[in-house]
Design a protein around this motif. Structure first.
Motif, PDB file in Angstrom:
ATOM      1  N   ALA A 147      32.969  48.261 -30.643  1.00 10.27           N
ATOM      2  CA  ALA A 147      31.638  48.199 -31.263  1.00 10.27           C
ATOM      3  C   ALA A 147      30.622  48.952 -30.398  1.00 10.27           C
ATOM      4  O   ALA A 147      29.794  49.716 -30.917  1.00 10.27           O
ATOM      5  N   VAL A 148      30.715  48.782 -29.080  1.00  9.52           N
ATOM      6  CA  VAL A 148      29.768  49.445 -28.175  1.00  9.52           C
ATOM      7  C   VAL A 148      29.894  50.972 -28.291  1.00  9.52           C
ATOM      8  O   VAL A 148      28.891  51.688 -28.363  1.00  9.52           O
ATOM      9  N   GLN A 149      31.130  51.458 -28.378  1.00 11.66           N
ATOM     10  CA  GLN A 149      31.324  52.915 -28.512  1.00 11.66           C
ATOM     11  C   GLN A 149      30.665  53.441 -29.775  1.00 11.66           C
ATOM     12  O   GLN A 149      29.990  54.466 -29.770  1.00 11.66           O
ATOM     13  N   VAL A 150      30.875  52.727 -30.872  1.00  7.66           N
ATOM     14  CA  VAL A 150      30.320  53.138 -32.164  1.00  7.66           C
ATOM     15  C   VAL A 150      28.781  53.130 -32.095  1.00  7.66           C
ATOM     16  O   VAL A 150      28.117  54.056 -32.563  1.00  7.66           O
ATOM     17  N   ILE A 151      28.234  52.105 -31.488  1.00 13.15           N
ATOM     18  CA  ILE A 151      26.767  51.983 -31.423  1.00 13.15           C
ATOM     19  C   ILE A 151      26.192  53.071 -30.509  1.00 13.15           C
ATOM     20  O   ILE A 151      25.156  53.661 -30.803  1.00 13.15           O
ATOM     21  N   LYS A 152      26.903  53.358 -29.413  1.00 12.77           N
ATOM     22  CA  LYS A 152      26.389  54.376 -28.476  1.00 12.77           C
ATOM     23  C   LYS A 152      26.305  55.749 -29.132  1.00 12.77           C
ATOM     24  O   LYS A 152      25.500  56.575 -28.734  1.00 12.77           O
ATOM     25  N   ALA A 153      27.160  55.979 -30.132  1.00 17.86           N
ATOM     26  CA  ALA A 153      27.157  57.286 -30.790  1.00 17.86           C
ATOM     27  C   ALA A 153      26.107  57.353 -31.911  1.00 17.86           C
ATOM     28  O   ALA A 153      25.918  58.406 -32.514  1.00 17.86           O
ATOM     29  N   ALA A 154      25.420  56.236 -32.167  1.00 17.59           N
ATOM     30  CA  ALA A 154      24.511  56.184 -33.323  1.00 17.59           C
ATOM     31  C   ALA A 154      23.072  56.527 -32.943  1.00 17.59           C
ATOM     32  O   ALA A 154      22.647  56.333 -31.807  1.00 17.59           O
ATOM     33  N   LYS A 155      22.341  57.032 -33.937  1.00 13.06           N
ATOM     34  CA  LYS A 155      20.900  57.300 -33.761  1.00 13.06           C
ATOM     35  C   LYS A 155      20.070  56.184 -34.398  1.00 13.06           C
ATOM     36  O   LYS A 155      19.010  55.834 -33.914  1.00 13.06           O
ATOM     37  N   ASN A 156      20.561  55.682 -35.542  1.00 14.61           N
ATOM     38  CA  ASN A 156      19.812  54.643 -36.271  1.00 14.61           C
ATOM     39  C   ASN A 156      20.704  53.435 -36.515  1.00 14.61           C
ATOM     40  O   ASN A 156      21.787  53.558 -37.089  1.00 14.61           O
ATOM     41  N   ILE A 157      20.195  52.306 -36.098  1.00  9.72           N
ATOM     42  CA  ILE A 157      20.964  51.065 -36.266  1.00  9.72           C
ATOM     43  C   ILE A 157      20.124  50.079 -37.059  1.00  9.72           C
ATOM     44  O   ILE A 157      18.927  49.922 -36.805  1.00  9.72           O
ATOM     45  N   CYS A 158      20.762  49.452 -38.035  1.00  4.14           N
ATOM     46  CA  CYS A 158      20.073  48.413 -38.806  1.00  4.14           C
ATOM     47  C   CYS A 158      20.831  47.105 -38.599  1.00  4.14           C
ATOM     48  O   CYS A 158      22.047  47.051 -38.783  1.00  4.14           O
ATOM     49  N   VAL A 159      20.117  46.077 -38.183  1.00  2.00           N
ATOM     50  CA  VAL A 159      20.728  44.756 -37.973  1.00  2.00           C
ATOM     51  C   VAL A 159      20.179  43.799 -39.029  1.00  2.00           C
ATOM     52  O   VAL A 159      18.960  43.725 -39.225  1.00  2.00           O
ATOM     53  N   LEU A 160      21.079  43.110 -39.708  1.00  3.36           N
ATOM     54  CA  LEU A 160      20.657  42.081 -40.676  1.00  3.36           C
ATOM     55  C   LEU A 160      21.121  40.726 -40.161  1.00  3.36           C
ATOM     56  O   LEU A 160      22.318  40.530 -39.918  1.00  3.36           O
ATOM     57  N   THR A 161      20.177  39.797 -39.972  1.00  2.00           N
ATOM     58  CA  THR A 161      20.586  38.465 -39.521  1.00  2.00           C
ATOM     59  C   THR A 161      20.443  37.441 -40.643  1.00  2.00           C
ATOM     60  O   THR A 161      19.651  37.603 -41.566  1.00  2.00           O
ATOM     61  N   GLY A 162      21.247  36.384 -40.521  1.00  2.00           N
ATOM     62  CA  GLY A 162      21.182  35.267 -41.460  1.00  2.00           C
ATOM     63  C   GLY A 162      21.181  33.965 -40.678  1.00  2.00           C
ATOM     64  O   GLY A 162      21.114  33.965 -39.429  1.00  2.00           O
ATOM     65  N   ALA A 163      21.297  32.872 -41.402  1.00  2.00           N
ATOM     66  CA  ALA A 163      21.148  31.540 -40.814  1.00  2.00           C
ATOM     67  C   ALA A 163      22.069  31.308 -39.610  1.00  2.00           C
ATOM     68  O   ALA A 163      21.728  30.534 -38.712  1.00  2.00           O
ATOM     69  N   GLY A 164      23.220  31.991 -39.577  1.00  2.00           N
ATOM     70  CA  GLY A 164      24.175  31.779 -38.488  1.00  2.00           C
ATOM     71  C   GLY A 164      23.623  32.127 -37.118  1.00  2.00           C
ATOM     72  O   GLY A 164      24.053  31.554 -36.110  1.00  2.00           O
ATOM     73  N   ILE A 165      22.647  33.038 -37.059  1.00  2.00           N
ATOM     74  CA  ILE A 165      22.121  33.405 -35.723  1.00  2.00           C
ATOM     75  C   ILE A 165      21.282  32.263 -35.153  1.00  2.00           C
ATOM     76  O   ILE A 165      21.117  32.148 -33.937  1.00  2.00           O
ATOM     77  N   SER A 166      20.768  31.388 -36.028  1.00  2.00           N
ATOM     78  CA  SER A 166      19.965  30.261 -35.541  1.00  2.00           C
ATOM     79  C   SER A 166      20.797  28.983 -35.398  1.00  2.00           C
ATOM     80  O   SER A 166      20.280  27.959 -34.957  1.00  2.00           O
ATOM     81  N   ALA A 167      22.084  29.067 -35.754  1.00  2.00           N
ATOM     82  CA  ALA A 167      22.933  27.869 -35.699  1.00  2.00           C
ATOM     83  C   ALA A 167      23.029  27.329 -34.264  1.00  2.00           C
ATOM     84  O   ALA A 167      22.963  26.116 -34.038  1.00  2.00           O
ATOM     85  N   GLU A 168      23.160  28.238 -33.305  1.00  2.00           N
ATOM     86  CA  GLU A 168      23.286  27.791 -31.912  1.00  2.00           C
ATOM     87  C   GLU A 168      21.952  27.286 -31.332  1.00  2.00           C
ATOM     88  O   GLU A 168      21.921  26.760 -30.223  1.00  2.00           O
ATOM     89  N   SER A 169      20.877  27.438 -32.101  1.00  2.00           N
ATOM     90  CA  SER A 169      19.590  26.808 -31.723  1.00  2.00           C
ATOM     91  C   SER A 169      19.479  25.417 -32.326  1.00  2.00           C
ATOM     92  O   SER A 169      18.465  24.748 -32.152  1.00  2.00           O
TER      93      SER A 169
END
Ligand code: OAD
Ligand code: ZN
Length: 262
Positions: free
Chosen positions: A19-41
């Motif tokens: 994943a890091v390799q793919v992201i390092k080669a990118a110019k534009n990144i879009c991140v979409l979050t949902g309820a799961g990112i707040s689950a650990e809160s």
């Protein structure tokens, strides 16, 4: 039991590196979050069964424009209860990792656009800027005349509040099933997805459209799609995913963001 990074070290580190390799080669990144990112809160996700007082209802039954029309007092008191549940919750390492990434994006020579379906403000609390597709839990407006209601409403107040302008019922400024997404937020999210080289879906069941369609839009325009979810999503969206990171966001994101900066 969901896998954790400790019991699958080798596999997880290879997946994260890819994943890091793919992201390092990118110019534009879009991140979409949902309820799961707040689950650990400590905020339950939507498809978790509700507890206590509200056990009898599903979130879909209440987060619904028809439900409010039929029984505004019921829906209002549910949101006041939810606000009470959320108010002391803190961002977790996943939110903070995204904030660090947003702050480093320029130095990493790429753009990062963060889009969320969440109505909590944990991205903002951690210092990120996010596009809110489904509104914001702490805002209110009048269900009749649409005027914003700026005064704070104590979470203990479970009775309906009246609009000072027209007497209508005050409602939370959340997008309910049966309603349109806020125009500008949706336009910006679509643009970010369509122009992304990498689209990262974090903690969403990808069941609720139109937000779930953003990954498809990105893929159709040639983006690589990465998913972070301990319970990988099935069905149609699964074929979209190029790299699956099946771990809790709070474990995987700090490692990923740390490696990006190296
Ligand atoms: P869901 O509750 O549908 O899905 C939460 C996802 O998070 C599931 O796929 C879980 O496997 C995943 N998950 C759980 N713990 C996780 C963790 N620690 N790290 C990463 N992922 C984890 O929530 P959403 O997809 O956000 O809409 O729901 C979409 C929309 O449906 C919500 O915005 C809401 C709801 O009705 C409105 O309120 C309008
Ligand atoms: Zn009004």
């Amino acid at each position: 039991m969901s896998p954790s990074l400790t019991d699958t070290d080798k596999m997880s580190s290879e997946l994260i590196s890819s994943a890091v390799q793919v992201i390092k080669a990118a110019k534009n990144i879009c991140v979409l979050t949902g309820a799961g990112i707040s689950a650990e809160s400590g905020i339950p996700t939507f498809r978790d069964k509700q507890s206590g007082l509200w056990e009898r209802f599903s979130a879909e039954e209440l987060a619904n424009v028809t439900a409010f029309e039929r029984d505004p007092a019921l829906v209002w008191s549910w949101y006041q209860w939810r606000r009470g549940e959320v108010k002391d919750k803190q961002p977790n390492p996943a939110h903070f990792a995204l904030t660090t990434w947003q702050q480093q994006a320029e130095a990493l020579e790429h753009r990062l656009c963060l889009v969320t379906q969440n109505v909590d403000d944990l991205h903002e609390q951690s210092g990120s800027e996010a596009i809110h597709l489904h509104g914001e839990l702490w805002r209110n407006h009048c269900s009749s005349c649409g005027a914003p209601y700026e005064q704070d409403i104590d979470t203990q107040i479970t009775e309906l509040v009246s609009c000072p302008k027209c007497g209508g019922h005050i409602r939370p400024s959340i997008v309910w099933f049966g309603e349109m997404l806020p125009h500008q937020a949706w336009q910006s999210a679509q643009r970010a997805a369509a122009t992304s080289d990498v689209f990262i879906s974090i903690g969403t069941s990808s069941l609720v459209y139109p937000a779930a369609g953003l990954a498809q839009l990105a893929k159709a325009k040639g983006a690589m799609v990465i998913e972070i979810n301990p319970n990988p999503t099935g069905g149609q969206s699964n074929r979209l995913i190029d790299i699956q990171l099946p771990y809790p966001a709070g474990q995987v994101l700090p490692i990923l963001v740390n490696q990006l900066a190296r």
